[in-house]
Design a protein around this motif. Structure first.
Motif, PDB file in Angstrom:
ATOM      1  N   ASN A 196     -48.624   6.177 -39.356  1.00 61.14           N
ATOM      2  CA  ASN A 196     -49.598   6.696 -38.397  1.00 61.14           C
ATOM      3  C   ASN A 196     -51.010   6.353 -38.865  1.00 61.14           C
ATOM      4  O   ASN A 196     -51.275   6.284 -40.066  1.00 61.14           O
ATOM      5  CB  ASN A 196     -49.447   8.209 -38.269  1.00 61.14           C
ATOM      6  N   PHE A 197     -51.902   6.188 -37.889  1.00 59.60           N
ATOM      7  CA  PHE A 197     -53.276   5.819 -38.192  1.00 59.60           C
ATOM      8  C   PHE A 197     -54.214   6.978 -37.897  1.00 59.60           C
ATOM      9  O   PHE A 197     -54.096   7.642 -36.867  1.00 59.60           O
ATOM     10  CB  PHE A 197     -53.705   4.605 -37.359  1.00 59.60           C
ATOM     11  N   ILE A 198     -55.137   7.195 -38.835  1.00 61.97           N
ATOM     12  CA  ILE A 198     -56.216   8.161 -38.655  1.00 61.97           C
ATOM     13  C   ILE A 198     -57.503   7.362 -38.619  1.00 61.97           C
ATOM     14  O   ILE A 198     -57.794   6.591 -39.542  1.00 61.97           O
ATOM     15  CB  ILE A 198     -56.267   9.187 -39.801  1.00 61.97           C
ATOM     16  N   GLY A 199     -58.273   7.531 -37.558  1.00 63.16           N
ATOM     17  CA  GLY A 199     -59.569   6.863 -37.443  1.00 63.16           C
ATOM     18  C   GLY A 199     -60.672   7.826 -37.813  1.00 63.16           C
ATOM     19  O   GLY A 199     -60.597   9.017 -37.504  1.00 63.16           O
TER      20      GLY A 199
ATOM     21  N   VAL B 106     -58.062  11.052 -34.511  1.00 65.58           N
ATOM     22  CA  VAL B 106     -59.401  10.515 -34.720  1.00 65.58           C
ATOM     23  C   VAL B 106     -60.272  11.660 -35.219  1.00 65.58           C
ATOM     24  O   VAL B 106     -60.299  12.743 -34.621  1.00 65.58           O
ATOM     25  CB  VAL B 106     -60.001   9.906 -33.431  1.00 65.58           C
ATOM     26  N   VAL B 107     -60.955  11.432 -36.337  1.00 61.14           N
ATOM     27  CA  VAL B 107     -61.883  12.391 -36.905  1.00 61.14           C
ATOM     28  C   VAL B 107     -63.278  11.928 -36.511  1.00 61.14           C
ATOM     29  O   VAL B 107     -63.673  10.809 -36.838  1.00 61.14           O
ATOM     30  CB  VAL B 107     -61.766  12.450 -38.443  1.00 61.14           C
TER      31      VAL B 107
ATOM     32  N   ILE C 169     -60.595   7.443 -28.356  1.00 59.06           N
ATOM     33  CA  ILE C 169     -60.302   8.879 -28.347  1.00 59.06           C
ATOM     34  C   ILE C 169     -59.265   9.195 -27.276  1.00 59.06           C
ATOM     35  O   ILE C 169     -58.300   9.914 -27.515  1.00 59.06           O
ATOM     36  CB  ILE C 169     -61.593   9.693 -28.111  1.00 59.06           C
ATOM     37  N   ASN C 170     -59.460   8.645 -26.089  1.00 57.67           N
ATOM     38  CA  ASN C 170     -58.563   8.920 -24.961  1.00 57.67           C
ATOM     39  C   ASN C 170     -57.132   8.448 -25.236  1.00 57.67           C
ATOM     40  O   ASN C 170     -56.179   9.019 -24.724  1.00 57.67           O
ATOM     41  CB  ASN C 170     -59.112   8.270 -23.692  1.00 57.67           C
ATOM     42  N   ASN C 171     -56.979   7.418 -26.059  1.00 54.05           N
ATOM     43  CA  ASN C 171     -55.656   6.890 -26.385  1.00 54.05           C
ATOM     44  C   ASN C 171     -55.045   7.530 -27.628  1.00 54.05           C
ATOM     45  O   ASN C 171     -53.969   7.135 -28.060  1.00 54.05           O
ATOM     46  CB  ASN C 171     -55.721   5.370 -26.561  1.00 54.05           C
ATOM     47  N   SER C 172     -55.733   8.488 -28.217  1.00 56.71           N
ATOM     48  CA  SER C 172     -55.248   9.173 -29.412  1.00 56.71           C
ATOM     49  C   SER C 172     -54.507  10.445 -29.017  1.00 56.71           C
ATOM     50  O   SER C 172     -54.641  10.936 -27.905  1.00 56.71           O
ATOM     51  CB  SER C 172     -56.418   9.531 -30.326  1.00 56.71           C
TER      52      SER C 172
ATOM     53  N   ASN D 245     -57.272  15.499 -22.096  1.00 59.88           N
ATOM     54  CA  ASN D 245     -56.117  16.343 -22.365  1.00 59.88           C
ATOM     55  C   ASN D 245     -55.549  15.982 -23.735  1.00 59.88           C
ATOM     56  O   ASN D 245     -54.557  15.281 -23.834  1.00 59.88           O
ATOM     57  CB  ASN D 245     -55.070  16.161 -21.254  1.00 59.88           C
ATOM     58  N   LEU D 246     -56.210  16.463 -24.783  1.00 56.76           N
ATOM     59  CA  LEU D 246     -55.830  16.157 -26.159  1.00 56.76           C
ATOM     60  C   LEU D 246     -55.748  17.432 -26.977  1.00 56.76           C
ATOM     61  O   LEU D 246     -56.309  18.457 -26.606  1.00 56.76           O
ATOM     62  CB  LEU D 246     -56.884  15.254 -26.810  1.00 56.76           C
TER      63      LEU D 246
END
Length: 173
Positions: free
Chosen positions: A2-5, A50-51, A75-78, A98-99
């Motif tokens: 998994n990726f954290i941005g 995403v941070v 952001i929208n794709n996270s 909606n996240l």
């Protein structure tokens, strides 16, 4: 994997990434910087989290509006956002999405905030229950965090951000 941005100012970016990697060393995650220089190359990466510590800063070599639009798309794709809610521009980036959002900061609406601080300790407050990455729920609580000598020099907002990330991925601050 998994990726954290991480979207942060250049001066804070290395510290934040290093701390995330330390806290999550046993997790299968890769931390990637989201900045003015990298944003075009990573715009199609699917981030788990995403941070957003700070918005991207403008310089003469970048198109700030385009980068903000790319960041909003990222952001929208996270799946999840961990957000410094003291910066108004950050809140604008996540309106009507909606996240799963966990906020940190010193304002009264932040999910994670500081109740008190002295030279040796800080009292951190989780103001509402949150569902963390493994699906479990962490309930409202206050946690006393002892500050090490070296850690005392760290910006308290950054410290809250690191605690938010740790809580979201491990269930512990």
């Amino acid at each position: 994997m998994n990726f954290i941005g991480v979207a942060a100012t250049e001066k804070d970016e290395d510290y934040i990434i290093k701390k995330i990697e330390e806290k999550l060393k046993n997790k299968s995650v890769k931390v990637i910087s989201i900045n003015n220089n990298s944003i075009e190359n990573i715009k199609n990466v699917k981030f788990e989290t995403v941070v957003i510590d700070d918005i991207l800063i403008n310089n003469k070599n970048t198109n700030m509006q385009k980068n903000k639009e790319i960041l909003k798309s990222i952001i929208n794709n996270s799946k999840n956002i961990i957000l410094n809610s003291d910066i108004i521009e950050n809140l604008d980036m996540v309106k009507n999405l909606n996240l799963s959002i966990v906020t940190y900061g010193f304002n009264s609406k932040a999910t994670i905030t500081m109740s008190s601080l002295n030279d040796d300790n800080m009292l951190v407050c989780l103001q509402r229950n949150i569902k963390i990455i493994d699906g479990s729920v962490v309930e409202q609580q206050e946690v006393n965090i002892e500050l090490e000598e070296v850690v005392r020099r760290i910006n308290n907002t950054k410290r809250l951000g690191m605690l938010a990330i740790s809580l979201f991925y491990t269930g512990k601050m």
